[in-house]
Write an enzyme that holds these catalytic residues in place. Structure first.
Site, PDB file in Angstrom:
ATOM      1  N   GLU A  56       0.835  -1.206   0.000  1.00 33.14           N
ATOM      2  CA  GLU A  56       0.000   0.000   0.000  1.00 33.14           C
ATOM      3  C   GLU A  56       0.868   1.253   0.000  1.00 33.14           C
ATOM      4  O   GLU A  56       0.541   2.257  -0.661  1.00 33.14           O
ATOM      5  CB  GLU A  56      -0.914   0.018   1.245  1.00 33.14           C
ATOM      6  CG  GLU A  56      -1.946  -1.112   1.304  1.00 33.14           C
ATOM      7  CD  GLU A  56      -1.429  -2.344   2.038  1.00 33.14           C
ATOM      8  OE1 GLU A  56      -0.208  -2.643   1.942  1.00 33.14           O
ATOM      9  OE2 GLU A  56      -2.232  -3.018   2.693  1.00 33.14           O
ATOM     10  N   ALA A 166      15.187 -46.695 -10.719  1.00 26.59           N
ATOM     11  CA  ALA A 166      15.127 -47.982 -11.432  1.00 26.59           C
ATOM     12  C   ALA A 166      15.329 -49.129 -10.434  1.00 26.59           C
ATOM     13  O   ALA A 166      15.641 -48.914  -9.258  1.00 26.59           O
ATOM     14  CB  ALA A 166      16.195 -48.027 -12.515  1.00 26.59           C
ATOM     15  N   THR A 199      17.818 -40.227   0.942  1.00 28.87           N
ATOM     16  CA  THR A 199      18.181 -39.408  -0.224  1.00 28.87           C
ATOM     17  C   THR A 199      19.573 -38.828  -0.044  1.00 28.87           C
ATOM     18  O   THR A 199      20.370 -38.772  -0.988  1.00 28.87           O
ATOM     19  CB  THR A 199      17.137 -38.280  -0.408  1.00 28.87           C
ATOM     20  OG1 THR A 199      15.867 -38.884  -0.618  1.00 28.87           O
ATOM     21  CG2 THR A 199      17.472 -37.384  -1.573  1.00 28.87           C
TER      22      THR A 199
HETATM   23  N1  LIG Z   1      12.686 -38.914  -8.029  1.00 29.71           N
HETATM   24  C1  LIG Z   1      12.581 -38.142  -6.963  1.00 29.71           C
HETATM   25  O1  LIG Z   1      11.802 -37.196  -6.945  1.00 29.71           O
HETATM   26  C2  LIG Z   1      13.405 -38.434  -5.775  1.00 29.71           C
HETATM   27  C3  LIG Z   1      13.519 -37.471  -4.771  1.00 29.71           C
HETATM   28  C4  LIG Z   1      14.277 -37.803  -3.657  1.00 29.71           C
HETATM   29  C5  LIG Z   1      14.846 -39.045  -3.571  1.00 29.71           C
HETATM   30  N2  LIG Z   1      14.736 -39.946  -4.579  1.00 29.71           N
HETATM   31  C6  LIG Z   1      15.336 -41.269  -4.466  1.00 29.71           C
HETATM   32  O2  LIG Z   1      14.724 -41.893  -3.372  1.00 29.71           O
HETATM   33  C7  LIG Z   1      15.666 -42.748  -2.736  1.00 29.71           C
HETATM   34  C8  LIG Z   1      15.708 -42.415  -1.262  1.00 29.71           C
HETATM   35  O3  LIG Z   1      14.425 -42.503  -0.718  1.00 29.71           O
HETATM   36  P1  LIG Z   1      14.148 -43.263   0.627  1.00 29.71           P
HETATM   37  O4  LIG Z   1      12.691 -43.438   0.739  1.00 29.71           O
HETATM   38  O5  LIG Z   1      15.036 -44.458   0.667  1.00 29.71           O
HETATM   39  O6  LIG Z   1      14.754 -42.303   1.711  1.00 29.71           O
HETATM   40  P2  LIG Z   1      14.265 -40.884   2.287  1.00 29.71           P
HETATM   41  O7  LIG Z   1      12.802 -40.789   2.273  1.00 29.71           O
HETATM   42  O8  LIG Z   1      15.084 -39.815   1.675  1.00 29.71           O
HETATM   43  O9  LIG Z   1      14.764 -41.003   3.777  1.00 29.71           O
HETATM   44  C9  LIG Z   1      14.127 -41.931   4.605  1.00 29.71           C
HETATM   45  C10 LIG Z   1      14.810 -41.899   5.932  1.00 29.71           C
HETATM   46  O10 LIG Z   1      14.521 -40.681   6.587  1.00 29.71           O
HETATM   47  C11 LIG Z   1      14.711 -40.893   7.966  1.00 29.71           C
HETATM   48  N3  LIG Z   1      13.572 -40.421   8.707  1.00 29.71           N
HETATM   49  C12 LIG Z   1      13.636 -39.560   9.749  1.00 29.71           C
HETATM   50  N4  LIG Z   1      12.437 -39.373  10.278  1.00 29.71           N
HETATM   51  C13 LIG Z   1      11.574 -40.123   9.580  1.00 29.71           C
HETATM   52  C14 LIG Z   1      10.184 -40.362   9.712  1.00 29.71           C
HETATM   53  N5  LIG Z   1       9.416 -39.764  10.635  1.00 29.71           N
HETATM   54  N6  LIG Z   1       9.613 -41.242   8.851  1.00 29.71           N
HETATM   55  C15 LIG Z   1      10.336 -41.817   7.894  1.00 29.71           C
HETATM   56  N7  LIG Z   1      11.670 -41.637   7.740  1.00 29.71           N
HETATM   57  C16 LIG Z   1      12.274 -40.795   8.585  1.00 29.71           C
HETATM   58  C17 LIG Z   1      14.831 -42.404   8.181  1.00 29.71           C
HETATM   59  O11 LIG Z   1      16.211 -42.731   8.311  1.00 29.71           O
HETATM   60  P3  LIG Z   1      17.049 -42.472   9.658  1.00 29.71           P
HETATM   61  O12 LIG Z   1      16.502 -43.388  10.675  1.00 29.71           O
HETATM   62  O13 LIG Z   1      18.428 -42.717   9.213  1.00 29.71           O
HETATM   63  O14 LIG Z   1      16.841 -41.043  10.019  1.00 29.71           O
HETATM   64  C18 LIG Z   1      14.358 -42.977   6.866  1.00 29.71           C
HETATM   65  O15 LIG Z   1      14.927 -44.208   6.558  1.00 29.71           O
HETATM   66  C19 LIG Z   1      16.984 -42.508  -3.424  1.00 29.71           C
HETATM   67  O16 LIG Z   1      17.175 -43.532  -4.367  1.00 29.71           O
HETATM   68  C20 LIG Z   1      16.764 -41.196  -4.124  1.00 29.71           C
HETATM   69  O17 LIG Z   1      17.581 -41.107  -5.293  1.00 29.71           O
HETATM   70  C21 LIG Z   1      14.020 -39.669  -5.670  1.00 29.71           C
END
Ligand SMILES: NC(=O)c1ccc[n+]([C@@H]2O[C@H](COP(=O)([O-])OP(=O)(O)OC[C@H]3O[C@@H](n4cnc5c(N)ncnc54)[C@H](OP(=O)(O)O)[C@@H]3O)[C@@H](O)[C@H]2O)c1
Length: 361
Positions: A56, A166, A199
């Protein structure tokens, strides 16, 4: 009843307001257009950065003497409080504005009451013009005020068959360079970018904004219960942007010595509500959750996803992890249903945006 000229001015004010996205936090984005009796614009402006003049004030300065007897069209109810700048409601009265039309009422308890002040001074006030558009423009700020936690946008990139990686775990560059550039724009609009430890381990992401002129860097947040995923030398530890590692209250000190926030544990890792409360306390009003699937599932289960932005590449993988894992949904009647607000091509990909209602029901 608002006139056609006022509706056109409001559309322009909304376009001005969103220019402030990424620069005004913890304040809202606001646009203002002052029109004369013939519907001609005599002044306009928007809130450009926190601490700077409100919309404003910019518009009144531009209008000068032409503000006397004119109508101010504003995307948010003019504020009523003296913060770093004076109250806008009084500035409008002092400038001789005869009528104020605004889109959305100000829910902030410290700033609300602008309409009352204006009416008490004899100004004609009309609320609710293009209210839905006004809500959408300020979704992040309105969510943070109404819920006391940051607005969360979950962003993902997937193939047309919904895979984010993949079968062998490779996941880099699922979508195009154009989509990846678009993500930097999304990051620049948010106060914090969040990823899970999975990730962090798999991708060693950088998470800062690149290629967006004048961008303010977001806080980079890694959710890492045990504090072991961010190794010294990790890309998130460079000086491109600040970094925060969320760890459990009882975790050992992180090896990198990075800034940490200690949070209570919950099923699967850390307590998501506590994470968002801690970020809110640090001034974060909007979060871009960049995955992965497990952490996104935890946010969904916690009711903490407000907007989804999915980039879909015209590619098939046939196997590999899905975009979302968990989420606490077991049957189709529990499906989290959203409103699709946009579907556009970005290079060879499709970007779909869908939101949950921003108003409390
Ligand atoms: N295409 C896309 O858009 C995209 C984006 C991101 C990632 N990615 C791919 O996704 C894969 C990783 O994904 P992800 O599912 O394995 O891992 P993530 O979701 O990145 O991380 C999961 C981790 O977060 C931690 N965490 C902390 N608090 C949590 C809660 N309340 N609930 C759940 N997890 C919690 C846990 O590990 P801790 O116990 O160690 O804390 C859990 O194992 C990779 O291959 C990456 O390249 C793809």
């Amino acid at each position: 009843m608002a006139t056609q000229a006022e509706a056109a001015a409001m559309r322009h004010a909304l376009a001005l307001a969103v220019r402030g996205l990424g620069f005004t936090s913890p304040n809202p984005v606001v646009g203002c257009v002052v029109i004369d009796a013939a519907g001609r614009t005599v002044g306009e402006g928007y809130h450009q950065r926190a601490g700077g003049p409100h919309a404003e004030v910019h518009a009144l300065r531009a209008a000068g003497d032409l503000a006397r007897g004119a109508t101010a069209v504003v995307t948010l109810e003019p504020c009523n409080h003296t913060g770093r700048t004076g109250p806008c409601a009084q500035a409008l009265v002092d400038a001789g504005i005869a009528r104020v039309v605004y889109a959305v009422g100000d829910p902030n308890p410290q700033a609300t009451g602008g309409a009352t002040t204006l009416r008490a001074a004899g100004v004609d006030v009309e609320a609710g013009l293009l209210e839905a558009e006004g809500e959408a423009a300020n979704a992040a700020w309105l969510t943070s005020v109404r819920r006391g936690r940051p607005h969360v946008t979950w962003k993902y990139a997937a193939t047309l068959d919904g895979r984010t990686a993949a079968a062998d775990g490779s996941s880099r560059w699922i979508t195009s360079a154009e989509s990846r550039a678009d993500v930097h724009r999304l990051r620049a609009e948010c106060d914090a970018v969040v990823v899970g430890s999975g990730t962090q381990r798999a991708d060693d992401p950088h998470l800062a904004v690149r290629g967006v002129e004048g961008a303010r860097q977001p806080l980079r947040v890694v959710v890492d219960t045990h504090g072991t995923a961010v190794r010294p030398g990790a890309r998130v530890l460079d000086d491109a942007a600040p970094t925060l590692i969320a760890v459990a209250a009882d975790a050992a000190p992180v090896p990198s010595g990075a800034d940490t926030v200690r949070l209570p544990r919950a099923a699967g890792g850390l307590d998501i509500a506590a994470l968002l409360a801690a970020l809110h306390a640090r001034g974060v009003r909007s979060v871009l959750l960049e995955g992965g699937a497990t952490l996104a599932g935890a946010f969904v289960a916690a009711g903490a996803v407000d907007r989804v932005v999915g980039y879909l590449a015209p590619a098939l993988l046939g196997a590999g992890p899905a975009v979302l894992s968990g989420g606490g949904i077991t049957t189709v009647t529990e499906a989290l249903r959203l409103d699709m607000t946009e579907a556009v091509r970005v290079g060879p990909d499709l970007r779909i945006t869908a939101t949950l209602a921003t108003k409390e029901h």
